[in-house]
Design a protein around this motif. Structure first.
Motif, PDB file in Angstrom:
ATOM      1  N   GLU A  10       3.221   3.734  -2.162  1.00 39.35           N
ATOM      2  CA  GLU A  10       3.524   4.046  -3.547  1.00 39.35           C
ATOM      3  C   GLU A  10       4.842   4.820  -3.614  1.00 39.35           C
ATOM      4  O   GLU A  10       5.125   5.662  -2.765  1.00 39.35           O
TER       5      GLU A  10
ATOM      6  N   GLN B  99       0.778   7.408  -0.110  1.00 38.47           N
ATOM      7  CA  GLN B  99      -0.292   6.406  -0.064  1.00 38.47           C
ATOM      8  C   GLN B  99      -1.578   6.977  -0.657  1.00 38.47           C
ATOM      9  O   GLN B  99      -2.663   6.779  -0.125  1.00 38.47           O
TER      10      GLN B  99
ATOM     11  N   TYR C 247      -2.631   3.088   9.609  1.00 39.07           N
ATOM     12  CA  TYR C 247      -1.762   2.586   8.542  1.00 39.07           C
ATOM     13  C   TYR C 247      -1.232   3.730   7.681  1.00 39.07           C
ATOM     14  O   TYR C 247      -0.143   3.627   7.104  1.00 39.07           O
ATOM     15  N   ILE C 248      -1.980   4.823   7.591  1.00 37.36           N
ATOM     16  CA  ILE C 248      -1.540   5.967   6.799  1.00 37.36           C
ATOM     17  C   ILE C 248      -0.391   6.704   7.480  1.00 37.36           C
ATOM     18  O   ILE C 248       0.372   7.424   6.834  1.00 37.36           O
TER      19      ILE C 248
ATOM     20  N   LYS D 141      -3.358   6.250  -3.354  1.00 43.73           N
ATOM     21  CA  LYS D 141      -4.351   5.255  -3.747  1.00 43.73           C
ATOM     22  C   LYS D 141      -5.084   4.691  -2.533  1.00 43.73           C
ATOM     23  O   LYS D 141      -6.317   4.567  -2.542  1.00 43.73           O
ATOM     24  N   TYR D 142      -4.333   4.369  -1.491  1.00 47.33           N
ATOM     25  CA  TYR D 142      -4.945   3.821  -0.278  1.00 47.33           C
ATOM     26  C   TYR D 142      -5.864   4.848   0.383  1.00 47.33           C
ATOM     27  O   TYR D 142      -6.962   4.518   0.830  1.00 47.33           O
TER      28      TYR D 142
ATOM     29  N   SER E 100      -7.740   2.298   9.928  1.00 47.39           N
ATOM     30  CA  SER E 100      -7.305   2.710   8.596  1.00 47.39           C
ATOM     31  C   SER E 100      -6.344   3.884   8.681  1.00 47.39           C
ATOM     32  O   SER E 100      -5.360   3.958   7.933  1.00 47.39           O
TER      33      SER E 100
ATOM     34  N   GLN F 162      -9.126   5.091  -1.409  1.00 47.81           N
ATOM     35  CA  GLN F 162      -9.982   3.961  -1.047  1.00 47.81           C
ATOM     36  C   GLN F 162     -10.654   4.184   0.304  1.00 47.81           C
ATOM     37  O   GLN F 162     -11.848   3.877   0.472  1.00 47.81           O
ATOM     38  N   ILE F 163      -9.910   4.728   1.254  1.00 47.42           N
ATOM     39  CA  ILE F 163     -10.465   4.993   2.582  1.00 47.42           C
ATOM     40  C   ILE F 163     -11.536   6.081   2.514  1.00 47.42           C
ATOM     41  O   ILE F 163     -12.609   5.966   3.129  1.00 47.42           O
TER      42      ILE F 163
ATOM     43  N   SER G  73       0.807  -1.231   0.000  1.00 42.64           N
ATOM     44  CA  SER G  73       0.000   0.000   0.000  1.00 42.64           C
ATOM     45  C   SER G  73       0.836   1.276   0.000  1.00 42.64           C
ATOM     46  O   SER G  73       0.280   2.367   0.074  1.00 42.64           O
TER      47      SER G  73
END
Length: 368
Positions: A92, A104, A156-157, A106-107, A153, A110-111, A90
């Motif tokens: 980039e 991140q 993780y970011i 893209k992630y 979530s 999604q969130i 996850s």
């Protein structure tokens, strides 16, 4: 690697139990992932292998050595070549004129879509100035499952956006019984991420030999937690102009001097470990590590080996800081509080100040 498991036929039935305490109700089908890193040496160069289940990352100082290693792996396993690193767990990676840009985006998209925040009103700050949260027992409860999903979530970011760590840590204390104010604070972080979607950490190019001068910032917030009155302390490690590590710890202390002293000790221990890790990775590191703090009384305390009223109650283990300073491994340097980078990790700041520190710890906009 197309198969992360042994390909040989098994003649016996093999039973594998999950570790004690790992199984939780409703999550019996969850899998464990193992991160493995190893180093190899090829004709004077060094190669590094980072493996997470079936995701394999190979890097090193020798392009020829990398090709030889990939060829050897292809002979033994069925592999898929994905080219130059662009996506891993996850994270980039983009190669720009400034250097390697890690983000991140893209992630985060999604969130934002998952929690219906893609078209929200954006925010340039993570939280209100000097915001302190309690249990808010008089407020209405919110969907606890949704709140926990948001918090997990967000954690993780933090890998590519360490600036949000303070705010995420603040709301994560209320995961068991979240209230309306806690959900508002969580959504404000999402609104901030929507505003700064194109931001990430930049690791600048080094035209000459890498200068692995490790600079460490340590800061604390005395009695910063209104719930248990524990002191919040953070440290930030900078190498080649980018932050590589940040961490929060909580302790109980009687004064600002004591909490700064304890914070400096934890930071020094982590700095010594990172220094040894750089040495293991065959990266030259300076012998003396600079630890920048904004407390003169803490610096004086490390030089005064006589126990007195301010230090006699401090646990003996924290006095390892004195030993490292005396040995010359750690050098304490007084740093103005206005320039203290770890400030961004210990409290909510004004927008201008937040932008300034964000840039200094290496977080930049890819489009700039």
């Amino acid at each position: 690697m197309k198969s992360a498991f042994l390909n040989g036929p098994l003649e016996e039935v093999v039973f594998v139990n999950q570790p004690p305490g790992f199984i939780s109700k409703g999550n019996d089908d969850k899998k464990c992932s193992i991160m493995y890193m190893n180093s190899l040496y090829h004709n004077g160069g060094v190669l590094f292998i980072c493996l997470c289940v079936d995701d394999l990352l190979i890097t090193g100082s020798s392009s020829k050595g990398i090709k030889v290693l990939k060829s050897s792996l292809n002979d033994e396993f069925e592999m898929t070549e994905l080219g130059i690193l662009s996506f891993f767990l996850s994270l980039e990676f983009q190669y720009t004129e400034k250097g390697l840009f890690v983000h991140q985006r893209k992630y985060m998209l999604q969130i934002l879509i998952k929690f219906n925040m893609l078209n929200c009103n954006t925010s340039e700050t993570l939280a209100k100035m000097n915001l302190k949260m309690d249990h808010c027992e008089n407020e209405a409860t919110v969907d606890a499952t949704l709140f926990r999903q948001i918090v997990r979530s967000l954690w993780y970011i933090c890998h590519s956006r360490p600036k949000i760590s303070f705010s995420v840590g603040m709301i994560s204390k209320f995961m068991s019984n979240p209230r309306h104010s806690h959900m508002i604070a969580a959504k404000r972080i999402l609104r901030y991420l929507r505003e700064t979607l194109d931001f990430g950490i930049v690791f600048p190019h080094q035209d000459e030999k890498i200068s692995s001068h490790l600079v460490v910032f340590s800061d604390s917030h005395w009695c910063g937690d209104v719930l248990d009155r524990k002191n919040t302390m953070w440290y930030v490690f900078m190498i080649v102009g980018a932050s590589i590590s940040s961490k929060k710890k909580k302790v109980v202390a009687l004064s600002t001097c004591e909490v700064e002293y304890i914070a400096a000790c934890h930071t020094a221990c982590q700095a010594l470990w990172i220094s040894s890790l750089l040495l293991e990775l065959d990266i030259e590191s300076e012998d003396v590590i600079e630890l920048l703090i904004d407390s003169k009384s803490t610096i004086d305390l490390t030089k005064n080996h006589v126990s007195h009223g301010r230090s006699k109650h401090i646990k003996t283990k924290y006095h390892v800081l004195r030993h490292q300073v005396a040995e010359g491994r750690i050098k304490l340097v007084h740093y103005k509080i206005e320039a203290q980078l770890a400030n961004i990790m210990t409290k909510s700041l004004k927008m201008e100040r937040s932008r300034e520190l964000r840039k200094k710890i290496g977080i930049q906009n890819l489009k700039d």
